[in-house]
Design a protein around this motif. Structure first.
Motif, PDB file in Angstrom:
ATOM      1  N   TYR A 233      -0.160 -33.587  55.544  1.00  0.00           N
ATOM      2  CA  TYR A 233       0.691 -34.142  54.496  1.00  0.00           C
ATOM      3  C   TYR A 233       0.077 -33.911  53.122  1.00  0.00           C
ATOM      4  O   TYR A 233      -1.155 -33.910  52.957  1.00  0.00           O
ATOM      5  CB  TYR A 233       0.856 -35.650  54.698  1.00  0.00           C
ATOM      6  CG  TYR A 233       1.611 -36.027  55.954  1.00  0.00           C
ATOM      7  CD1 TYR A 233       0.928 -36.300  57.135  1.00  0.00           C
ATOM      8  CD2 TYR A 233       2.996 -36.132  55.943  1.00  0.00           C
ATOM      9  CE1 TYR A 233       1.613 -36.646  58.286  1.00  0.00           C
ATOM     10  CE2 TYR A 233       3.690 -36.489  57.092  1.00  0.00           C
ATOM     11  CZ  TYR A 233       2.991 -36.741  58.259  1.00  0.00           C
ATOM     12  OH  TYR A 233       3.674 -37.093  59.406  1.00  0.00           O
ATOM     13  N   ALA A 234       0.942 -33.772  52.138  1.00  0.00           N
ATOM     14  CA  ALA A 234       0.484 -33.791  50.758  1.00  0.00           C
ATOM     15  C   ALA A 234      -0.014 -35.197  50.429  1.00  0.00           C
ATOM     16  O   ALA A 234       0.530 -36.187  50.935  1.00  0.00           O
ATOM     17  CB  ALA A 234       1.623 -33.407  49.820  1.00  0.00           C
ATOM     18  N   ASP A 235      -1.010 -35.283  49.584  1.00  0.00           N
ATOM     19  CA  ASP A 235      -1.574 -36.589  49.224  1.00  0.00           C
ATOM     20  C   ASP A 235      -0.512 -37.504  48.620  1.00  0.00           C
ATOM     21  O   ASP A 235      -0.545 -38.721  48.825  1.00  0.00           O
ATOM     22  CB  ASP A 235      -2.715 -36.417  48.234  1.00  0.00           C
ATOM     23  CG  ASP A 235      -3.967 -35.842  48.889  1.00  0.00           C
ATOM     24  OD1 ASP A 235      -4.835 -35.352  48.145  1.00  0.00           O
ATOM     25  OD2 ASP A 235      -4.058 -35.875  50.125  1.00  0.00           O
ATOM     26  N   SER A 236       0.446 -36.927  47.911  1.00  0.00           N
ATOM     27  CA  SER A 236       1.448 -37.722  47.213  1.00  0.00           C
ATOM     28  C   SER A 236       2.408 -38.446  48.152  1.00  0.00           C
ATOM     29  O   SER A 236       3.077 -39.392  47.740  1.00  0.00           O
ATOM     30  CB  SER A 236       2.245 -36.837  46.257  1.00  0.00           C
ATOM     31  OG  SER A 236       2.884 -35.791  46.964  1.00  0.00           O
ATOM     32  N   VAL A 237       2.485 -38.016  49.406  1.00  0.00           N
ATOM     33  CA  VAL A 237       3.424 -38.631  50.346  1.00  0.00           C
ATOM     34  C   VAL A 237       2.726 -39.275  51.541  1.00  0.00           C
ATOM     35  O   VAL A 237       3.377 -39.918  52.365  1.00  0.00           O
ATOM     36  CB  VAL A 237       4.467 -37.610  50.854  1.00  0.00           C
ATOM     37  CG1 VAL A 237       5.163 -36.930  49.689  1.00  0.00           C
ATOM     38  CG2 VAL A 237       3.845 -36.584  51.790  1.00  0.00           C
ATOM     39  N   LYS A 238       1.420 -39.104  51.630  1.00  0.00           N
ATOM     40  CA  LYS A 238       0.678 -39.623  52.782  1.00  0.00           C
ATOM     41  C   LYS A 238       0.846 -41.133  52.876  1.00  0.00           C
ATOM     42  O   LYS A 238       0.714 -41.852  51.893  1.00  0.00           O
ATOM     43  CB  LYS A 238      -0.802 -39.247  52.631  1.00  0.00           C
ATOM     44  CG  LYS A 238      -1.574 -39.201  53.918  1.00  0.00           C
ATOM     45  CD  LYS A 238      -2.981 -38.632  53.682  1.00  0.00           C
ATOM     46  CE  LYS A 238      -2.934 -37.168  53.296  1.00  0.00           C
ATOM     47  NZ  LYS A 238      -4.291 -36.585  53.134  1.00  0.00           N
ATOM     48  N   GLY A 239       1.172 -41.600  54.078  1.00  0.00           N
ATOM     49  CA  GLY A 239       1.386 -43.027  54.287  1.00  0.00           C
ATOM     50  C   GLY A 239       2.819 -43.473  54.046  1.00  0.00           C
ATOM     51  O   GLY A 239       3.194 -44.595  54.404  1.00  0.00           O
ATOM     52  N   ARG A 240       3.619 -42.617  53.432  1.00  0.00           N
ATOM     53  CA  ARG A 240       5.025 -42.968  53.161  1.00  0.00           C
ATOM     54  C   ARG A 240       5.993 -42.082  53.955  1.00  0.00           C
ATOM     55  O   ARG A 240       7.059 -42.539  54.358  1.00  0.00           O
ATOM     56  CB  ARG A 240       5.336 -42.816  51.667  1.00  0.00           C
ATOM     57  CG  ARG A 240       4.499 -43.709  50.778  1.00  0.00           C
ATOM     58  CD  ARG A 240       4.984 -43.661  49.334  1.00  0.00           C
ATOM     59  NE  ARG A 240       4.888 -42.333  48.748  1.00  0.00           N
ATOM     60  CZ  ARG A 240       5.919 -41.664  48.234  1.00  0.00           C
ATOM     61  NH1 ARG A 240       7.136 -42.202  48.255  1.00  0.00           N
ATOM     62  NH2 ARG A 240       5.742 -40.472  47.697  1.00  0.00           N
ATOM     63  N   PHE A 241       5.634 -40.821  54.142  1.00  0.00           N
ATOM     64  CA  PHE A 241       6.506 -39.872  54.834  1.00  0.00           C
ATOM     65  C   PHE A 241       5.919 -39.554  56.206  1.00  0.00           C
ATOM     66  O   PHE A 241       4.699 -39.504  56.373  1.00  0.00           O
ATOM     67  CB  PHE A 241       6.620 -38.563  54.053  1.00  0.00           C
ATOM     68  CG  PHE A 241       7.392 -38.646  52.757  1.00  0.00           C
ATOM     69  CD1 PHE A 241       7.765 -39.867  52.200  1.00  0.00           C
ATOM     70  CD2 PHE A 241       7.735 -37.485  52.082  1.00  0.00           C
ATOM     71  CE1 PHE A 241       8.465 -39.930  51.004  1.00  0.00           C
ATOM     72  CE2 PHE A 241       8.437 -37.520  50.892  1.00  0.00           C
ATOM     73  CZ  PHE A 241       8.795 -38.752  50.361  1.00  0.00           C
ATOM     74  N   THR A 242       6.812 -39.281  57.171  1.00  0.00           N
ATOM     75  CA  THR A 242       6.389 -38.895  58.509  1.00  0.00           C
ATOM     76  C   THR A 242       7.222 -37.711  58.983  1.00  0.00           C
ATOM     77  O   THR A 242       8.460 -37.777  58.962  1.00  0.00           O
ATOM     78  CB  THR A 242       6.549 -40.051  59.503  1.00  0.00           C
ATOM     79  OG1 THR A 242       5.790 -41.182  59.058  1.00  0.00           O
ATOM     80  CG2 THR A 242       6.057 -39.637  60.890  1.00  0.00           C
ATOM     81  N   ILE A 243       6.542 -36.663  59.392  1.00  0.00           N
ATOM     82  CA  ILE A 243       7.232 -35.502  59.956  1.00  0.00           C
ATOM     83  C   ILE A 243       7.186 -35.604  61.475  1.00  0.00           C
ATOM     84  O   ILE A 243       6.180 -36.034  62.051  1.00  0.00           O
ATOM     85  CB  ILE A 243       6.606 -34.172  59.458  1.00  0.00           C
ATOM     86  CG1 ILE A 243       7.444 -32.983  59.910  1.00  0.00           C
ATOM     87  CG2 ILE A 243       5.153 -34.047  59.909  1.00  0.00           C
ATOM     88  CD1 ILE A 243       7.019 -31.657  59.272  1.00  0.00           C
ATOM     89  N   SER A 244       8.277 -35.226  62.111  1.00  0.00           N
ATOM     90  CA  SER A 244       8.336 -35.226  63.566  1.00  0.00           C
ATOM     91  C   SER A 244       9.267 -34.103  64.007  1.00  0.00           C
ATOM     92  O   SER A 244      10.011 -33.555  63.196  1.00  0.00           O
ATOM     93  CB  SER A 244       8.816 -36.578  64.101  1.00  0.00           C
ATOM     94  OG  SER A 244      10.127 -36.855  63.643  1.00  0.00           O
ATOM     95  N   ARG A 245       9.208 -33.779  65.285  1.00  0.00           N
ATOM     96  CA  ARG A 245      10.050 -32.707  65.796  1.00  0.00           C
ATOM     97  C   ARG A 245      10.530 -33.045  67.191  1.00  0.00           C
ATOM     98  O   ARG A 245       9.832 -33.712  67.945  1.00  0.00           O
ATOM     99  CB  ARG A 245       9.325 -31.366  65.769  1.00  0.00           C
ATOM    100  CG  ARG A 245       8.114 -31.266  66.658  1.00  0.00           C
ATOM    101  CD  ARG A 245       7.264 -30.039  66.325  1.00  0.00           C
ATOM    102  NE  ARG A 245       7.966 -28.801  66.604  1.00  0.00           N
ATOM    103  CZ  ARG A 245       7.561 -27.612  66.155  1.00  0.00           C
ATOM    104  NH1 ARG A 245       6.483 -27.521  65.404  1.00  0.00           N
ATOM    105  NH2 ARG A 245       8.240 -26.522  66.462  1.00  0.00           N
ATOM    106  N   ASP A 246      11.712 -32.567  67.515  1.00  0.00           N
ATOM    107  CA  ASP A 246      12.273 -32.703  68.851  1.00  0.00           C
ATOM    108  C   ASP A 246      12.574 -31.286  69.318  1.00  0.00           C
ATOM    109  O   ASP A 246      13.593 -30.695  68.921  1.00  0.00           O
ATOM    110  CB  ASP A 246      13.537 -33.566  68.807  1.00  0.00           C
ATOM    111  CG  ASP A 246      14.105 -33.855  70.177  1.00  0.00           C
ATOM    112  OD1 ASP A 246      13.844 -33.055  71.111  1.00  0.00           O
ATOM    113  OD2 ASP A 246      14.817 -34.851  70.330  1.00  0.00           O
ATOM    114  N   ASN A 247      11.692 -30.729  70.135  1.00  0.00           N
ATOM    115  CA  ASN A 247      11.857 -29.336  70.550  1.00  0.00           C
ATOM    116  C   ASN A 247      13.090 -29.147  71.430  1.00  0.00           C
ATOM    117  O   ASN A 247      13.677 -28.062  71.444  1.00  0.00           O
ATOM    118  CB  ASN A 247      10.605 -28.847  71.277  1.00  0.00           C
ATOM    119  CG  ASN A 247       9.429 -28.675  70.328  1.00  0.00           C
ATOM    120  OD1 ASN A 247       9.599 -28.404  69.137  1.00  0.00           O
ATOM    121  ND2 ASN A 247       8.225 -28.851  70.849  1.00  0.00           N
ATOM    122  N   ALA A 248      13.478 -30.185  72.147  1.00  0.00           N
ATOM    123  CA  ALA A 248      14.672 -30.078  73.002  1.00  0.00           C
ATOM    124  C   ALA A 248      15.934 -29.928  72.161  1.00  0.00           C
ATOM    125  O   ALA A 248      16.915 -29.308  72.595  1.00  0.00           O
ATOM    126  CB  ALA A 248      14.779 -31.301  73.898  1.00  0.00           C
TER     127      ALA A 248
END
Length: 122
Positions: A59-74
């Motif tokens: 994560y970029a420092d500016s968004v760390k702790g506020r944004f979450t990336i996730s993925r659903d490969n299915a």
């Protein structure tokens, strides 16, 4: 080839939340690193978050702790959950796919979506 289509942008008040989605075509989605970048008016496109096929995230420092990336490969979909939004998060958000050595390096991504606008009002 991979085609990427973002959705979920909109207008939200400061402190609010949004979840962006990026739907990908192609059978090799699970092998790519997926990332989000953003570009505010008059500024360069900047890295926000990325996730490798191994689930390693960055994560970029500016968004760390506020944004979450996730993925659903299915579902061939990557998400960006954005909480505690600030006016400075206002930008056009782009989804990207590739096999970068450096996850934050824009030039190393091969495929890009058209972007979805996020506007945070104060």
């Amino acid at each position: 080839q991979v085609q990427l289509v973002e959705s979920g942008g909109g207008v939200v008040q400061a402190g609010g939340s949004l979840r962006l989605s990026c739907a990908a075509s192609g059978r090799t989605f699970s092998s790519y690193t997926m990332a989000w970048f953003r570009q505010a008016p008059g500024k360069e496109r900047e890295f926000v978050a990325a996730m490798r096929w191994s689930d390693l995230t960055y994560y970029a420092d500016s968004v760390k702790g506020r944004f979450t990336i996730s993925r659903d490969n299915a579902k061939n979909t990557v998400y960006l959950q954005m909480n505690s939004l600030k006016p400075e998060d206002t930008a056009n958000y782009f989804c990207a796919a590739g096999s970068p050595r450096m996850m934050l390096r824009l030039s190393e991504y091969d495929f890009w979506g058209q972007g979805t606008q996020v506007t945070v009002s104060s």
